[in-house]
Write a protein that holds these residues in place. Structure first.
Motif, PDB file in Angstrom:
ATOM      1  N   GLU A 192       0.829  -1.208   0.000  1.00  0.00           N
ATOM      2  CA  GLU A 192       0.000   0.000   0.000  1.00  0.00           C
ATOM      3  C   GLU A 192       0.865   1.260   0.000  1.00  0.00           C
ATOM      4  O   GLU A 192       0.588   2.227  -0.717  1.00  0.00           O
ATOM      5  N   ASP A 236      -2.810  17.825  -1.033  1.00  0.00           N
ATOM      6  CA  ASP A 236      -2.694  16.566  -0.281  1.00  0.00           C
ATOM      7  C   ASP A 236      -2.091  16.788   1.102  1.00  0.00           C
ATOM      8  O   ASP A 236      -2.278  15.956   2.003  1.00  0.00           O
ATOM      9  N   SER A 254      -4.604  16.481   3.730  1.00  0.00           N
ATOM     10  CA  SER A 254      -5.377  15.234   3.801  1.00  0.00           C
ATOM     11  C   SER A 254      -5.512  14.751   5.243  1.00  0.00           C
ATOM     12  O   SER A 254      -4.623  14.947   6.074  1.00  0.00           O
ATOM     13  N   SER A 255      -6.623  14.087   5.523  1.00  0.00           N
ATOM     14  CA  SER A 255      -6.821  13.493   6.850  1.00  0.00           C
ATOM     15  C   SER A 255      -5.996  12.217   7.015  1.00  0.00           C
ATOM     16  O   SER A 255      -5.826  11.719   8.129  1.00  0.00           O
ATOM     17  N   ASP A 256      -5.474  11.683   5.912  1.00  0.00           N
ATOM     18  CA  ASP A 256      -4.653  10.470   5.935  1.00  0.00           C
ATOM     19  C   ASP A 256      -3.190  10.867   6.096  1.00  0.00           C
ATOM     20  O   ASP A 256      -2.612  11.495   5.203  1.00  0.00           O
ATOM     21  N   SER A 257      -2.584  10.510   7.218  1.00  0.00           N
ATOM     22  CA  SER A 257      -1.201  10.908   7.485  1.00  0.00           C
ATOM     23  C   SER A 257      -0.237  10.346   6.439  1.00  0.00           C
ATOM     24  O   SER A 257       0.803  10.954   6.150  1.00  0.00           O
ATOM     25  N   ARG A 258      -0.572   9.194   5.870  1.00  0.00           N
ATOM     26  CA  ARG A 258       0.306   8.602   4.859  1.00  0.00           C
ATOM     27  C   ARG A 258       0.297   9.431   3.583  1.00  0.00           C
ATOM     28  O   ARG A 258       1.345   9.643   2.956  1.00  0.00           O
ATOM     29  N   VAL A 259      -0.871   9.917   3.190  1.00  0.00           N
ATOM     30  CA  VAL A 259      -0.961  10.776   2.006  1.00  0.00           C
ATOM     31  C   VAL A 259      -0.157  12.046   2.230  1.00  0.00           C
ATOM     32  O   VAL A 259       0.576  12.505   1.345  1.00  0.00           O
ATOM     33  N   ARG A 260      -0.276  12.620   3.439  1.00  0.00           N
ATOM     34  CA  ARG A 260       0.493  13.834   3.747  1.00  0.00           C
ATOM     35  C   ARG A 260       1.989  13.569   3.673  1.00  0.00           C
ATOM     36  O   ARG A 260       2.762  14.373   3.151  1.00  0.00           O
TER      37      ARG A 260
END
Length: 305
Positions: free
Chosen positions: A153, A172, A175-181
């Motif tokens: 992933e 991005d 983003s609420s997704d730390s991985r996307v950030r």
């Protein structure tokens, strides 16, 4: 529009987005490290681990494994999988044992102007239900599968971020997704985009040494002069090894403030090793300046869009 129609439309759009998500070509999967080739805890042959990873890649629908001599437009990726550790640790106030498997995946691509190389890491963790050898091995194998899913992933997020333009990556960052950030920040830093520097400077305040080192490396790559004061502040009270890293980083970034600090350290620090590091960093800075590159003068290269 009625609520039911709204829900149906949203689901259709989500399905369309998923179906249009790019699939990345993989020409080869390599295995590396003794933990893969000789692991009595997992008791899996290397080819079995490779097969598990192949299944994970294909099951994600994000990657396409090329057959031998298969021709495809573009440049496929080569992956190298390593398992740095397989271990059992006590958690929950030492009441339960957990099996952990770490995974590191290196992605490489050649044939362009410059070779590309990226690295992602994953960790699988499973509670050991009993102390029997069978239960311990089962927990480790479950953790292995989880670690493989994680790096798959994360590899997708890394490659997807490379295809996005800088404007989309700046969005991005919210983003609420730390991985996307994280991957947006990585890619913006690689492109030396101005939006990355303030966030990386803020990351220098992290209590996690690995995160701090990542931020230092990215700021050096960017040649970000705005980072110099923060790096000087960070240097205070640090142990010799870490301080040397900061000193060398300042030499790479350059600029008047960095040069003045390095000169002071080279002349008056009470640790000979730090003095020597500062002198070496000054020589790097002066050599770069002599060649006259924009980065050597502490300016930031324009961002890619």
């Amino acid at each position: 529009m009625k609520p039911f129609l709204l829900l149906t439309t949203s689901l259709l759009l989500l399905g369309a987005c998923r179906s249009q998500s790019p699939r990345y070509a993989v020409e080869e999967v390599r295995l590396s490290g003794e933990t893969v080739t000789d692991n009595s805890q997992l008791a899996l042959e290397p080819e079995r681990i490779r097969a598990l990873f192949h299944q994970t890649l294909q099951g994600s629908k994000r990657f396409e494994l090329l057959q031998d001599k298969e021709v495809r437009e573009g440049r496929p990726w080569r992956m190298t999988l390593e398992l740095p550790f397989t271990r059992e640790i006590l958690k929950d106030d030492s009441r339960h044992t957990y099996a952990e498997v770490g995974a590191t995946l290196v992605l490489e691509r050649f044939g362009g102007d410059l070779p590309e190389r990226y690295e992602v890491v994953g960790l699988g963790e499973t509670r050991v239900e009993s102390e029997t050898p069978e239960a311990r091995r089962k927990a480790l194998r479950t953790s292995l599968e989880a670690a493989l899913r994680q790096v798959t992933e994360l590899a997708h997020l890394q490659l997807f971020s490379l295809e996005r333009d800088s404007g989309a990556l700046v969005q991005d960052l919210q983003s609420s997704d730390s991985r996307v950030r994280e991957f947006a920040l990585r890619t913006l830093a690689e492109r030396r985009h101005p939006a990355a520097a303030p966030l990386l400077i803020e990351q220098l305040k992290s209590s996690d040494a690995h995160s701090v080192r990542q931020a230092i490396g990215a700021l050096v790559e960017m040649r970000a002069p705005a980072a110099v004061p923060a790096l000087i502040d960070l240097s205070r009270g640090k142990e010799v090894g870490f301080l040397q890293e900061i000193v060398f980083a300042l030499g790479e970034i350059g600029g008047t403030e960095a040069e003045a600090y390095l000169y002071t350290v080279a002349e008056g620090h009470d640790q000979p090793a730090i003095q020597a590091a500062a002198q070496q960093a000054l020589e790097t800075l002066h050599a770069s300046r002599k060649h006259g590159s924009p980065e050597a003068r502490g300016t930031m290269a324009p961002a890619n869009h």
